[in-house]
Design an enzyme around this catalytic site. Structure first.
Site, PDB file in Angstrom:
ATOM      1  N   HIS A  45       0.818  -1.214   0.000  1.00 16.46           N
ATOM      2  CA  HIS A  45       0.000   0.000   0.000  1.00 16.46           C
ATOM      3  C   HIS A  45       0.856   1.269   0.000  1.00 16.46           C
ATOM      4  CE1 HIS A  45      -3.372  -2.550   1.993  1.00 16.46           C
ATOM      5  NE2 HIS A  45      -3.343  -2.712   0.687  1.00 16.46           N
TER       6      HIS A  45
HETATM    7  C1  LIG Z   1       0.273  -7.681  -4.689  1.00 14.10           C
HETATM    8  C2  LIG Z   1      -0.690  -6.592  -4.300  1.00 14.10           C
HETATM    9  C3  LIG Z   1      -1.815  -6.905  -3.578  1.00 14.10           C
HETATM   10  C4  LIG Z   1      -2.712  -5.914  -3.211  1.00 14.10           C
HETATM   11  N1  LIG Z   1      -3.847  -6.251  -2.534  1.00 14.10           N
HETATM   12  C5  LIG Z   1      -4.760  -5.318  -2.269  1.00 14.10           C
HETATM   13  C6  LIG Z   1      -5.997  -5.670  -1.662  1.00 14.10           C
HETATM   14  O1  LIG Z   1      -6.256  -6.841  -1.356  1.00 14.10           O
HETATM   15  N2  LIG Z   1      -6.887  -4.690  -1.393  1.00 14.10           N
HETATM   16  C7  LIG Z   1      -6.623  -3.375  -1.699  1.00 14.10           C
HETATM   17  O2  LIG Z   1      -7.480  -2.523  -1.423  1.00 14.10           O
HETATM   18  N3  LIG Z   1      -5.468  -3.014  -2.263  1.00 14.10           N
HETATM   19  C8  LIG Z   1      -4.542  -3.952  -2.577  1.00 14.10           C
HETATM   20  N4  LIG Z   1      -3.364  -3.599  -3.168  1.00 14.10           N
HETATM   21  C9  LIG Z   1      -3.086  -2.165  -3.369  1.00 14.10           C
HETATM   22  C10 LIG Z   1      -3.806  -1.605  -4.592  1.00 14.10           C
HETATM   23  O3  LIG Z   1      -3.812  -2.559  -5.626  1.00 14.10           O
HETATM   24  C11 LIG Z   1      -3.054  -0.351  -5.044  1.00 14.10           C
HETATM   25  O4  LIG Z   1      -2.854   0.510  -3.962  1.00 14.10           O
HETATM   26  C12 LIG Z   1      -3.863   0.364  -6.098  1.00 14.10           C
HETATM   27  O5  LIG Z   1      -4.036  -0.444  -7.214  1.00 14.10           O
HETATM   28  C13 LIG Z   1      -3.139   1.635  -6.492  1.00 14.10           C
HETATM   29  O6  LIG Z   1      -3.846   2.212  -7.550  1.00 14.10           O
HETATM   30  P1  LIG Z   1      -3.116   3.190  -8.550  1.00 14.10           P
HETATM   31  O7  LIG Z   1      -4.148   3.645  -9.520  1.00 14.10           O
HETATM   32  O8  LIG Z   1      -2.372   4.229  -7.770  1.00 14.10           O
HETATM   33  O9  LIG Z   1      -1.993   2.332  -9.281  1.00 14.10           O
HETATM   34  P2  LIG Z   1      -2.148   1.032 -10.181  1.00 14.10           P
HETATM   35  O10 LIG Z   1      -3.388   0.254  -9.846  1.00 14.10           O
HETATM   36  O11 LIG Z   1      -0.819   0.354 -10.131  1.00 14.10           O
HETATM   37  O12 LIG Z   1      -2.395   1.626 -11.631  1.00 14.10           O
HETATM   38  C14 LIG Z   1      -1.329   2.194 -12.377  1.00 14.10           C
HETATM   39  C15 LIG Z   1      -1.676   1.966 -13.839  1.00 14.10           C
HETATM   40  O13 LIG Z   1      -0.799   2.739 -14.641  1.00 14.10           O
HETATM   41  C16 LIG Z   1      -0.332   1.927 -15.685  1.00 14.10           C
HETATM   42  N5  LIG Z   1       0.957   2.517 -16.125  1.00 14.10           N
HETATM   43  C17 LIG Z   1       2.133   2.450 -15.489  1.00 14.10           C
HETATM   44  N6  LIG Z   1       3.068   3.105 -16.190  1.00 14.10           N
HETATM   45  C18 LIG Z   1       2.456   3.599 -17.274  1.00 14.10           C
HETATM   46  C19 LIG Z   1       2.897   4.385 -18.379  1.00 14.10           C
HETATM   47  N7  LIG Z   1       4.150   4.795 -18.497  1.00 14.10           N
HETATM   48  N8  LIG Z   1       1.994   4.720 -19.306  1.00 14.10           N
HETATM   49  C20 LIG Z   1       0.700   4.326 -19.205  1.00 14.10           C
HETATM   50  N9  LIG Z   1       0.224   3.578 -18.177  1.00 14.10           N
HETATM   51  C21 LIG Z   1       1.102   3.225 -17.236  1.00 14.10           C
HETATM   52  C22 LIG Z   1      -0.227   0.549 -15.114  1.00 14.10           C
HETATM   53  O14 LIG Z   1      -0.261  -0.414 -16.134  1.00 14.10           O
HETATM   54  C23 LIG Z   1      -1.468   0.502 -14.225  1.00 14.10           C
HETATM   55  O15 LIG Z   1      -2.610   0.081 -14.936  1.00 14.10           O
HETATM   56  C24 LIG Z   1      -2.458  -4.568  -3.564  1.00 14.10           C
HETATM   57  C25 LIG Z   1      -1.311  -4.236  -4.306  1.00 14.10           C
HETATM   58  C26 LIG Z   1      -0.437  -5.249  -4.690  1.00 14.10           C
HETATM   59  C27 LIG Z   1       0.759  -4.882  -5.509  1.00 14.10           C
END
Ligand SMILES: Cc1cc2nc3c(=O)[nH]c(=O)nc-3n(C[C@H](O)[C@H](O)[C@H](O)COP(=O)(O)OP(=O)(O)OC[C@H]3O[C@@H](n4cnc5c(N)ncnc54)[C@H](O)[C@@H]3O)c2cc1C
Length: 228
Positions: free
Chosen positions: A156
């Protein structure tokens, strides 16, 4: 677990909707204060009705039960740094887990509180001897050494690009990057701090709110629930 066992578990679930395939093994959890002095529920438990190394590549499940415990809103701060001026290079991450003394103190107290919970009478029929860290691990130093040895992450990380109005902040409350025209950030990085929750739902909530703003919709009025 052998491939054929995994295959038959899947078949059993598909055909009869029962068996081990029906559970993710982590069906219960709670938030709780690490001590009577904690100002909010600063710990999260996930409860497993089995004993296993969560990160093990091979199944090591055996009879027993276990908790995974995580610290909410830690004080320790990590950082993300560019390694070079090449945009295709992955950046360098440093998490700095358990750097802040208060985080260590709260984790130690969380372990003690977990032991307290397990020694309540409701557990009498289920409880055996504590396996890890084991009853011989008693002092703060011993508990902390064990946490440092076995601790991992719930994944997280956030707030590397946080919203705010101070010098160190990057975006405003609508995700617009300060002093840059036409650029928003909408993901976990803009959270001012970590929250008492897993991050997926809060990130979706922020994304829905900011998507409404981008689309010119009037946001729903805040509910102002009590903080805790
Ligand atoms: C193993 C694991 C288990 C987890 N389990 C849970 C859980 O059970 N419950 C929960 O609530 N949270 C969980 N989390 C945390 C949650 O998944 C993340 O905090 C959340 O997804 C963050 O969202 P975000 O939009 O910031 O990033 P992300 O979901 O990582 O989204 C980032 C997006 O940007 C894209 N991207 C990256 N670089 C580029 C680029 N240069 N150009 C275009 N696109 C790009 C990626 O492909 C991705 O789709 C978990 C995380 C992990 C890693």
């Amino acid at each position: 677990m052998a491939a054929w066992v995994r295959w038959s578990l899947g078949q059993q679930w598909l055909l009869y909707k029962n068996g081990l395939g029906t559970t993710n093994f982590c069906e219960t959890g709670c938030f709780f204060p690490s001590s009577d002095d904690a100002p909010y529920a600063d710990m999260q438990h996930e409860f497993y009705a089995l004993r296993a190394g969560i990160g093990d590549s091979e199944s090591s499940a055996s009879e027993g039960f276990m908790f995974s415990m995580g610290l909410m809103r830690p004080d320790s701060r990590g950082r993300v740094k560019l390694k070079s001026d090449n945009p295709t290079d992955h950046p360098s991450f440093r998490f700095n887990y358990l750097e802040a003394a208060d985080d260590c103190k709260r984790m130690i107290e969380g372990v003690r509180r977990t032991r307290e919970m397990v020694h309540q009478s409701a557990w009498d029929t289920y409880r055996g001897e504590e396996v890890t860290p084991g009853p011989q691990i008693k002092t703060d130093d011993e508990i902390l050494a064990w946490i440092r040895e076995v601790g991992s992450t719930e994944f997280h990380p956030c707030s590397t690009c946080r919203m705010g109005t101070d010098e160190g902040s990057v975006t405003d409350s609508e995700g617009k990057v300060h002093e840059v025209e036409g650029l928003r950030v909408v993901d976990a990085s803009i959270m001012p701090n970590n929250v008492t929750a897993n991050l997926n739902a809060p990130v979706i909530m922020m994304a829905e709110k900011i998507a409404d703003l981008v689309a010119g919709k009037t946001p729903l009025a805040p509910l102002n629930p009590p903080l805790g």
